[in-house]
Design a protein around this motif. Structure first.
Motif, PDB file in Angstrom:
ATOM      1  N   LYS A 171     -39.390  31.125  -2.080  1.00 20.80           N
ATOM      2  CA  LYS A 171     -40.083  31.499  -3.097  1.00 20.80           C
ATOM      3  C   LYS A 171     -40.886  29.749  -3.166  1.00 20.80           C
ATOM      4  CE  LYS A 171     -38.776  34.416  -6.605  1.00 20.80           C
ATOM      5  NZ  LYS A 171     -37.825  34.792  -7.450  1.00 20.80           N
ATOM      6  N   LEU A 172     -41.080  28.877  -3.163  1.00 24.04           N
ATOM      7  CA  LEU A 172     -42.243  27.938  -3.297  1.00 24.04           C
ATOM      8  C   LEU A 172     -42.248  27.830  -1.754  1.00 24.04           C
ATOM      9  CD1 LEU A 172     -42.925  25.287  -4.498  1.00 24.04           C
ATOM     10  CD2 LEU A 172     -40.577  23.944  -3.981  1.00 24.04           C
ATOM     11  N   ARG A 173     -41.370  27.494  -0.748  1.00 24.37           N
ATOM     12  CA  ARG A 173     -41.431  27.996   0.849  1.00 24.37           C
ATOM     13  C   ARG A 173     -42.910  28.311   0.719  1.00 24.37           C
ATOM     14  NH1 ARG A 173     -37.769  29.934   4.838  1.00 24.37           N
ATOM     15  NH2 ARG A 173     -37.963  31.967   3.308  1.00 24.37           N
ATOM     16  N   PHE A 174     -43.078  29.695   0.244  1.00 26.37           N
ATOM     17  CA  PHE A 174     -43.710  31.330   0.742  1.00 26.37           C
ATOM     18  C   PHE A 174     -45.566  29.757   0.012  1.00 26.37           C
ATOM     19  CE2 PHE A 174     -40.563  34.618   1.034  1.00 26.37           C
ATOM     20  CZ  PHE A 174     -40.517  34.302   1.669  1.00 26.37           C
ATOM     21  N   TRP A 175     -45.506  29.517  -1.050  1.00 22.46           N
ATOM     22  CA  TRP A 175     -46.576  29.180  -1.491  1.00 22.46           C
ATOM     23  C   TRP A 175     -47.198  27.991  -1.006  1.00 22.46           C
ATOM     24  CZ3 TRP A 175     -47.808  24.304  -2.808  1.00 22.46           C
ATOM     25  CH2 TRP A 175     -49.173  23.807  -3.858  1.00 22.46           C
ATOM     26  N   PHE A 176     -46.132  26.970   0.021  1.00 23.34           N
ATOM     27  CA  PHE A 176     -46.654  26.136   0.610  1.00 23.34           C
ATOM     28  C   PHE A 176     -46.808  26.857   2.367  1.00 23.34           C
ATOM     29  CE2 PHE A 176     -43.645  22.948  -1.085  1.00 23.34           C
ATOM     30  CZ  PHE A 176     -44.842  22.219  -1.067  1.00 23.34           C
ATOM     31  N   TYR A 177     -46.211  28.049   2.841  1.00 18.72           N
ATOM     32  CA  TYR A 177     -47.051  28.542   3.738  1.00 18.72           C
ATOM     33  C   TYR A 177     -48.591  29.144   3.568  1.00 18.72           C
ATOM     34  CZ  TYR A 177     -42.582  30.239   6.278  1.00 18.72           C
ATOM     35  OH  TYR A 177     -41.004  30.396   6.410  1.00 18.72           O
ATOM     36  N   LYS A 178     -48.705  29.618   1.900  1.00 15.70           N
ATOM     37  CA  LYS A 178     -50.456  30.004   2.084  1.00 15.70           C
ATOM     38  C   LYS A 178     -51.246  28.982   1.545  1.00 15.70           C
ATOM     39  CE  LYS A 178     -52.351  32.734  -1.716  1.00 15.70           C
ATOM     40  NZ  LYS A 178     -52.016  33.330  -3.720  1.00 15.70           N
ATOM     41  N   LYS A 179     -51.020  27.772   1.506  1.00 19.42           N
ATOM     42  CA  LYS A 179     -51.430  26.921   2.185  1.00 19.42           C
ATOM     43  C   LYS A 179     -51.562  25.573   3.408  1.00 19.42           C
ATOM     44  CE  LYS A 179     -52.219  26.867  -2.897  1.00 19.42           C
ATOM     45  NZ  LYS A 179     -53.580  26.667  -3.019  1.00 19.42           N
ATOM     46  N   SER A 237     -41.680  38.486   5.077  1.00 14.27           N
ATOM     47  CA  SER A 237     -41.275  38.150   4.079  1.00 14.27           C
ATOM     48  C   SER A 237     -42.719  37.418   3.291  1.00 14.27           C
ATOM     49  CB  SER A 237     -39.971  37.438   3.338  1.00 14.27           C
ATOM     50  OG  SER A 237     -38.354  38.058   4.280  1.00 14.27           O
ATOM     51  N   PHE A 238     -43.091  36.867   3.745  1.00 13.92           N
ATOM     52  CA  PHE A 238     -44.599  35.885   3.577  1.00 13.92           C
ATOM     53  C   PHE A 238     -45.304  37.288   3.100  1.00 13.92           C
ATOM     54  CE2 PHE A 238     -48.004  33.545   4.638  1.00 13.92           C
ATOM     55  CZ  PHE A 238     -48.530  33.163   3.665  1.00 13.92           C
ATOM     56  N   ALA A 239     -45.436  38.381   4.088  1.00  8.95           N
ATOM     57  CA  ALA A 239     -46.783  39.307   4.140  1.00  8.95           C
ATOM     58  C   ALA A 239     -46.004  39.806   2.758  1.00  8.95           C
ATOM     59  CB  ALA A 239     -46.325  39.953   5.484  1.00  8.95           C
ATOM     60  N   ASP A 240     -45.103  40.323   2.401  1.00 10.00           N
ATOM     61  CA  ASP A 240     -44.232  41.216   1.140  1.00 10.00           C
ATOM     62  C   ASP A 240     -44.636  40.227  -0.130  1.00 10.00           C
ATOM     63  OD1 ASP A 240     -43.518  42.983   2.993  1.00 10.00           O
ATOM     64  OD2 ASP A 240     -41.998  42.406   3.032  1.00 10.00           O
ATOM     65  N   TYR A 241     -44.832  39.232   0.509  1.00 11.01           N
ATOM     66  CA  TYR A 241     -44.982  38.215  -0.849  1.00 11.01           C
ATOM     67  C   TYR A 241     -46.702  38.230  -1.030  1.00 11.01           C
ATOM     68  CZ  TYR A 241     -45.826  33.671  -3.080  1.00 11.01           C
ATOM     69  OH  TYR A 241     -46.537  32.483  -3.619  1.00 11.01           O
ATOM     70  N   LEU A 242     -47.620  38.376  -0.576  1.00 15.35           N
ATOM     71  CA  LEU A 242     -49.023  38.397  -0.255  1.00 15.35           C
ATOM     72  C   LEU A 242     -48.962  39.694  -0.617  1.00 15.35           C
ATOM     73  CD1 LEU A 242     -50.557  36.408   2.744  1.00 15.35           C
ATOM     74  CD2 LEU A 242     -50.056  35.079   0.287  1.00 15.35           C
ATOM     75  N   GLY A 243     -48.696  40.723   0.079  1.00 13.33           N
ATOM     76  CA  GLY A 243     -48.983  42.128  -1.194  1.00 13.33           C
ATOM     77  C   GLY A 243     -49.688  43.187  -0.294  1.00 13.33           C
ATOM     78  N   ASP A 244     -50.780  42.409   0.326  1.00 13.50           N
ATOM     79  CA  ASP A 244     -51.338  43.323   1.187  1.00 13.50           C
ATOM     80  C   ASP A 244     -51.689  43.129   2.304  1.00 13.50           C
ATOM     81  OD1 ASP A 244     -52.224  40.620   1.110  1.00 13.50           O
ATOM     82  OD2 ASP A 244     -54.876  41.077   0.693  1.00 13.50           O
TER      83      ASP A 244
END
Length: 299
Positions: free
Chosen positions: A162-170, A261-268
């Protein structure tokens, strides 16, 4: 005993994931300095990412019917006619070949033709590209050079995932960029595109691999602008092993699942693979005719 082994495994995974994270953050200190040059924008249009697979010819024949979409291209597409017809807004490079073999004819041609672009275009390259090539690309005032992180982190523990996706987003950590389509999707998401369509991304190399009498891996590369056969070599010109090739492909396919999974994490965000016969199984499927008719996920 089984419970004890489970706890030991978790402990080992924690230290392993933590060490890999430190390695990824060292990349920040060395190359990126915790910057994110891929700035998010409100995108009114959807994006078509064009790989260079043989199936891309269908897009080349129908690009005028897709005028409501923006385009992202990769690698040597600048050496083809379609590049100048569609006028892409995004162009992705990731391979070290562009500066390691800077005097080779094909890489020189890419740099030379980059100066002929006369429309606003973002050129996306990894932070580890040397300064001289960045400055050369910047000579064209129509081109905005944006660097992206190409440093992966593949943790095992759920919390770290989950932390990885936060880093992706940044924009600080990326999926493994072993294939240029991976950073293309990654940068498109960071840029703000909500609907991303993939063309020319067969990724069906397994059909085109043979081993010659010298135990060299021979690959028939099939592109929409032509095909050729070559022995697969590393940056030092040494033939690679089949295990190296398969490991690289495994990393690529895992990266696509991470992006889903990253796209699903962002949700839209929806990523739709419109490549017939593609081996990529991470994304939902679509067809070119559906896009032309405005039948799938068009805002």
């Amino acid at each position: 005993m089984l419970k004890f082994r489970h706890y030991i495994h978790l402990l080992i995974a924690f230290f392993s994931d933590s060490f890999k994270l430190v390695k990824a953050l060292f990349y920040q200190i060395q190359c990126q300095h915790f910057r994110n040059e891929v700035k998010r924008e409100a995108k009114k249009k959807s994006l078509c990412i064009l790989g260079n697979g043989a199936s891309l010819s269908v897009v080349c024949d129908n690009y005028e019917k897709l005028s409501n979409y923006e385009y992202c291209v990769v690698n040597y597409s600048i050496n083809t006619d379609i590049f100048w017809k569609i006028k892409p807004v995004m162009y992705i490079l990731t391979d070290r070949v562009y500066y390691v073999f800077k005097d080779r004819d094909d890489t020189k041609t890419v740099r030379e033709k980059m100066q002929l672009v006369d429309w606003p275009m973002g050129l996306y390259i990894p932070y580890h590209f040397p300064k001289w090539i960045v400055e050369e690309f910047k000579k064209n005032q129509h081109i905005k050079v944006c660097r992206y992180s190409s440093e992966p982190w593949s943790p095992e523990l759920g919390f770290y995932k989950k932390l990885r996706f936060w880093f992706y987003k940044k924009g600080l950590i990326a999926p493994n960029c072993s294939n240029v389509i991976v950073p293309a999707i990654y940068c498109a998401i960071l840029k703000g595109y909500k609907r991303i369509y993939l063309f020319g991304v067969e990724h069906s190399w397994i059909h085109d691999i043979t081993i010659n009498d010298k135990n060299e891996v021979v690959l028939v590369e099939k592109h929409y602008y032509g095909s050729y056969e070559r022995v697969w070599v590393d940056y030092d010109g040494k033939p690679i092993k089949i295990t190296d090739l398969l490991e690289s492909n495994l990393s690529t396919f895992n990266s696509y699942h991470n992006l889903k999974s990253f796209a699903d994490y962002l949700g839209d965000i929806r990523i739709v693979n419109c490549t017939k016969g593609s081996f990529i199984d991470a994304f939902e499927r679509g067809k070119l005719e559906n896009l032309i008719n405005g039948e799938i996920y068009v805002e």
